[in-house]
Design a protein around this motif. Structure first.
Motif, mmCIF file in Angstrom:
data_model
loop_
_atom_site.group_PDB
_atom_site.id
_atom_site.type_symbol
_atom_site.label_atom_id
_atom_site.label_comp_id
_atom_site.label_asym_id
_atom_site.label_seq_id
_atom_site.Cartn_x
_atom_site.Cartn_y
_atom_site.Cartn_z
ATOM 1 N N GLY A 107 -11.995 31.776 -6.419
ATOM 2 C CA GLY A 107 -12.565 30.849 -5.436
ATOM 3 C C GLY A 107 -11.753 29.583 -5.285
ATOM 4 O O GLY A 107 -11.705 28.979 -4.210
ATOM 5 N N ARG B 126 -16.442 40.477 -6.611
ATOM 6 C CA ARG B 126 -17.391 39.444 -7.046
ATOM 7 C C ARG B 126 -18.833 39.947 -6.908
ATOM 8 O O ARG B 126 -19.692 39.667 -7.738
ATOM 9 C CB ARG B 126 -17.189 38.169 -6.225
ATOM 10 C CG ARG B 126 -17.856 36.968 -6.853
ATOM 11 C CD ARG B 126 -17.836 35.794 -5.936
ATOM 12 N NE ARG B 126 -16.560 35.089 -5.932
ATOM 13 C CZ ARG B 126 -16.282 34.085 -5.101
ATOM 14 N NH1 ARG B 126 -17.155 33.696 -4.219
ATOM 15 N NH2 ARG B 126 -15.115 33.484 -5.164
ATOM 16 N N CYS C 48 -14.699 34.137 -9.697
ATOM 17 C CA CYS C 48 -15.050 32.772 -9.290
ATOM 18 C C CYS C 48 -13.838 31.858 -9.370
ATOM 19 O O CYS C 48 -13.686 30.943 -8.562
ATOM 20 C CB CYS C 48 -16.202 32.220 -10.131
ATOM 21 S SG CYS C 48 -17.804 32.808 -9.580
ATOM 22 N N VAL D 142 -24.528 34.798 -5.468
ATOM 23 C CA VAL D 142 -23.193 35.379 -5.310
ATOM 24 C C VAL D 142 -23.257 36.602 -4.394
ATOM 25 O O VAL D 142 -22.397 36.788 -3.527
ATOM 26 C CB VAL D 142 -22.584 35.742 -6.688
ATOM 27 C CG1 VAL D 142 -21.384 36.653 -6.540
ATOM 28 C CG2 VAL D 142 -22.199 34.479 -7.438
ATOM 29 N N PRO E 78 -18.940 29.494 -6.231
ATOM 30 C CA PRO E 78 -18.151 29.705 -7.450
ATOM 31 C C PRO E 78 -18.044 28.470 -8.328
ATOM 32 O O PRO E 78 -18.031 28.572 -9.555
ATOM 33 C CB PRO E 78 -16.765 30.103 -6.929
ATOM 34 C CG PRO E 78 -16.786 30.020 -5.470
ATOM 35 C CD PRO E 78 -18.192 29.895 -5.019
#
Lengths: 234, 138
Positions: free
Chosen positions: A178, A153, A175, A78, A217
């Motif tokens: 996302g 994030r 996420c 990430v 994600p």
């Protein structure tokens, strides 16, 4: 009494050893990630990261309490994913007349996504030149996603790597963003498909092959929702 | 029995989701490695695709601009002058516009597609054109 002290003493020693082993592994992985987050130096960062990962696996085998491997992978991936997105878009926003950007970003555009090649650096806001990608909607996506998605994030990933509950929770929140990112961004590209894909080298399929690896994600969410959340501390 | 097998699982993973977690972990690993290699090799890869080392990096930038505005006279200024006019000034609009587009609510660019080492070819073609023009005017 003496036995109790010994038991706690052993427990504390195990905790200390685990902490040290985790930090030792993390130092290599952080070093590797700093390089991998720059993009072009990533190839030098990867072996450092692998060494840290190997140290963590060895510590786990030795019976120490270290992070689950999948949490480590999610956290660092990430961070890399957010860094690469933010770096590319920050270059397009602020360094759009630098030589490297005019070769890398707009060159990438000529090959994979015409939005970064078509009338590049012509975008204006009133009398002010903004430059960078001028494809319809693209600048709005860049600014909003750096601010509202990738930075939070990235912070959440650091919390996750520290095994904090807020890290897990905020990674779930960002996420899920996302989903909007992928659907919204791709629909925007689809509606302006001529700008994005007419007369470029590898239209559509090239973009997908290049970008599908940013799918992070959707690989993180199923885990974050099914892991026993008691492993994360408040 | 179940407890025994769960003890072999990573912390936080239950038996029920162990298979899914295993495949997610593999996917994450692949994404991480490919993402890093891709990001690392993009710049050298693109440069080679365009024509480096035959062309310098500045020449690649130059040729890209010539393609973008379909203009042989477009030049990549390094460094670009601070607060200078943007590169498309006069090339997108106006009487001397060179950029090729089908304008509309959804515009369609009509510049040339750049295939492998095409920028070298475009440069050679242009130099040949210029030499021919110079000979013709003599």
């Amino acid at each position: 009494m003496a036995t109790t002290t010994n038991v706690f003493g052993a427990y504390n020693a195990h905790q200390d050893e685990s902490k040290q082993a985790q930090w030792r592994a993390d130092k290599w992985m952080i070093g590797g990630t700093l390089l991998m987050g720059t993009g072009v130096l990533g190839i030098f960062g990867l072996p450092l990261f692998f060494y840290g990962l190997w140290l963590q696996m060895q510590a786990a085998k030795a019976g120490l309490s270290v992070r689950p491997l999948i949490v480590t992978l999610i956290g660092y991936l990430v961070i890399i994913d957010s860094s690469l997105n933010s770096l590319g878009w920050a270059m397009d926003l602020f360094a759009n007349h630098s030589l490297i950007n005019r070769v890398l970003t707009s060159g990438w555009g000529a090959v994979f996504d015409g939005g970064y090649f078509w009338h590049y650096n012509e975008l204006k806001m009133g009398p002010y030149t903004i430059g960078g990608a001028g494809a319809p909607g693209e600048k709005a996506w860049e600014i909003s996603l750096i601010l509202a998605c990738f930075c939070p994030r990235l912070a959440a990933a650091i919390g996750l790597l520290q095994m904090k509950r807020w890290g897990q929770q905020w990674l779930i929140v960002t996420c899920w963003m996302g989903l909007i990112v992928w659907i919204g961004y791709n629909l925007n590209m689809t509606f302006y498909a001529d700008v994005r894909y007419a007369n470029i080298t590898f239209p559509v399929w090239g973009w997908w092959i290049y970008d599908i690896f940013y799918i992070t994600p959707f690989l993180a969410l199923p885990y974050l929702h099914t892991v026993n959340r008691e492993i994360f501390t408040d | 029995m179940k407890n025994t097998s769960e003890n072999n699982l990573p912390v936080g993973t239950t038996e029920h989701f162990s298979n899914m977690h295993k495949w997610l972990q593999r996917g994450l690993f692949v994404c991480l490695v490919v993402l890093v290699l891709e990001a690392s090799l993009s710049l050298p890869g693109l440069l080679i695709w365009f024509g480096w080392p035959t062309l310098t990096i500045t020449e690649v930038c130059d040729e890209l601009m010539k393609v973008r505005w379909s203009d042989d006279k477009a030049v990549c200024l390094v460094p670009h002058p601070l607060y200078g006019a943007n590169e498309g000034e006069g090339r997108t609009n106006g009487p001397a516009a060179t950029a090729q587009d089908e304008w509309g609510i959804q515009p369609r660019p009509l510049y040339k597609r750049i295939n492998f080492r095409d920028l070298v070819k475009f440069r050679d073609d242009r130099l040949a054109r210029e030499a021919a023009a110079a000979t013709a005017t003599q």
